[in-house]
Scaffold this active site. Structure first.
Site, short mmCIF file in Angstrom:
data_model
loop_
_atom_site.label_atom_id
_atom_site.label_comp_id
_atom_site.label_asym_id
_atom_site.label_seq_id
_atom_site.Cartn_x
_atom_site.Cartn_y
_atom_site.Cartn_z
N ASP A 1 0.86 -1.18 0.00
CA ASP A 1 0.00 0.00 0.00
C ASP A 1 0.90 1.24 0.00
O ASP A 1 2.03 1.18 0.51
CB ASP A 1 -0.87 -0.02 1.27
CG ASP A 1 -1.49 1.34 1.55
OD1 ASP A 1 -2.19 1.85 0.67
OD2 ASP A 1 -1.26 1.88 2.65
N ASP B 1 -0.13 5.22 0.63
CA ASP B 1 -0.31 6.25 1.67
C ASP B 1 -0.54 5.60 3.04
O ASP B 1 -1.48 4.84 3.24
CB ASP B 1 -1.48 7.17 1.31
CG ASP B 1 -1.27 8.58 1.87
OD1 ASP B 1 -0.33 8.79 2.64
OD2 ASP B 1 -2.06 9.47 1.50
#
Lengths: 253, 253
Positions: free
Chosen positions: B10, B12
């Site tokens: 992932d 952010d």
């Protein structure tokens, strides 16, 4: 109907359908005015000014006094003033709402408002939504003119203010105070302006969940007219019934 | 970590926080690449193109191959193509989504689409929302890149695509298919592109409800990293636990 001094008529679905007048309503209004009872016109539409609504009604052959037109924009402006005298308001809305706020002398701002007031705004931008989101997250009161999910146009149903409120609720985690029907604020302001007793008032409309509910919540008599949003079958399934139900306004004696 | 050929990170909250890199993640990525395992980068952000994300990562000292960047925009374009070859798409979105659709050779239209595809669009207008509302009400498939309610900016949290989807759900009464996390489509497309077995893949992220859930739903191993959206306390309260939990990516052996 002679016992009522304030006959509060919903507009769309009761007096007209979009751009078409409802003949029995037009005749009923003229007859009532002839007998000296000038009805009130009530709408959740916050985009139009009183004069614009007066013009629209005139096009249908209805002579409406602007003082007898109550919109969710006018009620929202009065609500803001009553709730917090001197509060600054960030507005999302169109001419109807802007004019109503100005008429109450409310201070509009684009920064650090005390109140965020949302009405339908067909000139909406991401920046306006982001500013409102940040202000509500920072603690501003969240008020909405009305919660109508969608409204009819000649092309079909398009997003109403209730859908934009759903956006803002999801982005902020906060719920607004709604001013329009089924909340009773518009009826409350009519009562105050005319100094009526509740027994002298009646709310008339085609939509049980907004019109009739507003009357019931305010504690006045209600009249449901067929041919609109709520069918007779759906109406009969409701726990709280309106005071009266008629096929058309001309059937109301 | 040596057993995994596809480490899906992932962005952010895991690799950076807004405009700040997470030092341990930067170091971890460089070490993995040195060992010959080039990680995948996965984001629900549909507004940026692969090249824009590559540039952003470069600014943090991370060398990312564009082919290893997967966004909800790319997955949405692949999903549209897979679901209905030749279907016309009405798009609400920004450059990232437009480019992804063009890359899949998808026909864009503003009238009578087979599919309405909604991603974040900071150039949104009422007309775009009304057109999409009418098309969905007329029967077009409703697809959304992601359901993120809000996203952080330097000014605070502003409305995300999930909030605009809430608007459209309320205006149409229809629910979309979401393509982004926690749905597993991005992982599915990575699997297909690299021809991986599920045992060779792992999903890594800070957010249990999106990152870890996407991995669990796809049926691959998952690694939760602290310091982001989901705290260790919240994590421990979940019924289904991730395969691994680490304070920082450098603690993953």
């Amino acid at each position: 109907m002679n016992r009522y001094k304030a006959i509060c008529l919903d507009l769309d679905g009761t007096v007209y359908r979009g751009t078409e007048p409802i003949a029995e309503a037009v005749e009923f209004i003229a007859a009532a005015q002839k007998l000296g009872v000038d009805p009130y016109f009530i709408t959740n539409n916050a985009s139009m000014t009183r004069v614009q609504i007066q013009e629209k009604l005139k096009g249908f052959g209805i002579q409406a006094n602007v003082e007898r037109i109550m919109t969710s924009a006018i009620a929202a402006a009065k609500y803001c003033k009553k709730m917090a005298e001197g509060a600054s308001v960030m507005m999302i809305g169109e001419t109807g709402l802007e004019e109503a706020l100005e008429a109450e002398g409310i201070r509009l701002t684009k920064q650090n408002p005390d109140v965020v007031l949302m009405g339908i705004d067909r000139g909406i931008t991401y920046a306006k939504l982001a500013d409102a989101c940040l202000a509500i997250r920072a603690g501003a009161h969240f008020i909405a003119t009305n919660g109508d999910k969608a409204f009819p146009t000649e092309r079909g149903f398009v997003p109403g203010n209730g859908s934009f409120v759903a956006l803002m609720e999801m982005a902020t985690g906060k719920k607004p105070v709604f001013v329009g029907k089924p909340e009773p604020y518009m009826l409350e302001f009519i009562q105050q302006m005319g100094d009526y007793r509740k027994e002298e008032m009646i709310m008339v409309g085609d939509n049980y969940d907004t019109d009739i509910q507003a009357g019931i919540r305010f504690g006045i008599d209600t009249l449901h007219v067929a041919g609109g949003v709520t069918s007779k079958e759906d109406l009969l399934a409701k726990t709280e019934q309106p005071t009266y139900h008629v096929p058309t306004l001309l059937d109301w004696k």
